[in-house]
Design an enzyme around this catalytic site. Sequence first.
Site, short mmCIF file in Angstrom:
data_model
loop_
_atom_site.label_atom_id
_atom_site.label_comp_id
_atom_site.label_asym_id
_atom_site.label_seq_id
_atom_site.Cartn_x
_atom_site.Cartn_y
_atom_site.Cartn_z
N HIS A 489 0.83 -1.21 0.00
CA HIS A 489 0.00 0.00 0.00
C HIS A 489 0.87 1.27 0.00
CE1 HIS A 489 -3.56 2.44 1.55
NE2 HIS A 489 -2.53 3.22 1.81
N GLU A 490 1.75 1.38 0.96
CA GLU A 490 2.54 2.61 1.10
C GLU A 490 3.46 2.84 -0.10
OE1 GLU A 490 1.76 4.82 3.12
OE2 GLU A 490 0.50 3.63 4.44
N HIS A 493 1.84 4.58 -2.92
CA HIS A 493 1.82 6.05 -2.86
C HIS A 493 3.12 6.63 -3.45
CE1 HIS A 493 -1.90 6.34 -0.69
NE2 HIS A 493 -1.45 5.79 0.42
ZN LIG Z 1 -2.46 5.25 2.25
#
Ligand SMILES: [Zn+2]
Length: 699
Positions: A489-490, A493
Amino acid sequence: MRSLRTPGLAVLAMLPLALSGAPLRTVAEFQALAAPFKSEIRAPRFETTPGQIRDAAAAAIAAGDEAIDRLARQDPAAATFESTFGALDALEADAGLAENRISFIQQSSTSKEVREAAEAAVKQLDQWQVGVGYREDLYAALSSFAATKPAVGGEDLRLLEFTLRDYRRRGFGLPPAARRAVEALFRELRALETDFSSNIVKARMALVFTRAELAGVPDSFLASPGVKTGDDAYTILVNVTPQRLMVAQNCSVAATRRKVAVAQLHLAQDVNVPLLNRIVAVRAQIARRLGYASWDDYCTEVKMAGSGAAATRFIEDLVRGIQPKFDAEMAEMRALKAADTGDPAARIEFSDWRYYQNQVVKRKYTVDSEALRVYFPYERVLQGMFAIYQSIFGLKFEQLQAPYVWAEGVTLWGVTDARTGEPMGLFYLDMFPRPGKYNHFAHFPIQAGRMLPGGTYLRPTSALLCNFPPPANGAPSLLNHQEVTTLFHEFGHAMHAILTRARRGRFSGTSVPRDFVEAPSQMLENWTYDKRVIDTFAADYRDPARKVPADILSRLKEVRLGTIGVFYRSQLSFALMDLRLHGPREENAAVDCQAETNRVQGEVFLPVPDDTAFVAFFGHLTGGYDAGYYGYAWADSISADMATVFEAAPDGFLDRGAGMRMREEIYSRGDTRDVSVSIERFLGRPRSVGPFLRKLGIQ
Ligand SMILES: [Zn+2]
């Protein structure tokens, strides 16, 4: 590994790039690769002393003021788009770089003095920015150029419109007295919000229990420093979320769970309830004076939802839609409690649900998430994720010699386009805990990508601050499945930030509406539930021939689906509390945030005692998240929709075609066009909530 349809992936996954034997490239060598592409790579220069931090903030402010003066004092007859709106975007990007870097230092420095200096500098930069927003001469220069109706289109037209919208939203355009009143209200609001959040940070509540009162809570936790505080005395800090959750999820003594839950609902109550009443009233006044029906209309105007009513309808529809699923999960928990207590009429109270949900997971799905750690040694997971993202997004990551690192173990990486060799940007990884460091998992954009005057593209730099378990007892760092998912997830980004092609800093990377920004990363969470994906890298660190057993992944998926009704109803209750507080209000009517939100909690989730105030400790009500909690569910709905593209692709979550489309239509575009357009271009069809409802088991 044979079944793998993407050639080379597994091989790459086995080969830690940093250990490949080849000497690491320097940043200067990497920078040199950028020149033929008219790209520029800049490694940020991090300040290392309080004095340097103060100087950097002062220099950023001085440079900003000078650029603003130049912009404001130019000859209107000679003004161009670049000398007005373009110049504003550039000076904001420069100030933003200083602020991003210094707030990153605040979260990552090993020195307390440096962190404190950084905190003060960030506040100073913040205040400076507020002041810039109210400079009359700046507005005059921009609006008089806009009044010439310049022939601009695309990203520049958007920049012009969004900039003027910012001014309108601050009260410019109102008669002078009305505008000053709005400005005064905004300043009051800022001060109230600062107090509200620092009261949350300061709130403390320690409860002491005996071992018997904490039955069910793991010994390892009770033995940890600060918790065991006497012979048979254990201190639980209610304000520390992991401690509170440890009791809420594991303690079999109902009275203890209730004590802890009630204590949470009283945190910061006496100070923050009156503050929040005033905050809500001030926000409603600002909205009315600016011509909005409500604060949620004001906040959502710049997001995908577009109006408070649309956000509320979305949440209320979900509340209704998920009712049968919620009821079924509650009935399951109630049956367990009835059996435990011998009371056939037992009810699940607000202080029970986390415990019984955990019991359902343990007894029904028999998943021991700790036992899975052996399959996820950190280095293997990282290289595995790299291999997948490199493959689907058409990239190459290589470790570089870092000219400077703020702590041991921090690494610097360069990203290049695999096809053309164009350097795309840099990222730092700081992955293990240490005292004083930011204590969650997050992506921090540092340098935003943008076009420099002269046509060279300044490529982005990002960083990840994570807190994976450090190596211990002769074993490498071993992640649990949730941590693996968080990494996917991170790092998503970071991809969003680095792969940008936006010309203007304002629209670059993750600067998309807040109710969308999480969607691409939430979509990538699906990867770690896919057996084919997992098998490209996960293997028992003691015997790499042993793969994650297939039934465990499917049980993890079942757990997710089997508890999603309760999880979502609790999330939706937060979203609805927030929207109701910020919905239309009678002018000058008294605000009773405690009663108003307790009512919502009772209707949507589980009733809480009337004399408690969950909202007093609800940090999302300030800092730009207000009237924004709905955005988590909103983005989740889009992420489920987006995931269907990969699910339908020939190579599933490893599909390069789908990945490249994601890169082109979502990541590279940032906010240069309406994100709804980007999403639909990626989907190849109109948006639909169907996939999300199916994920929730509603359809
Ligand atoms: Zn996030």
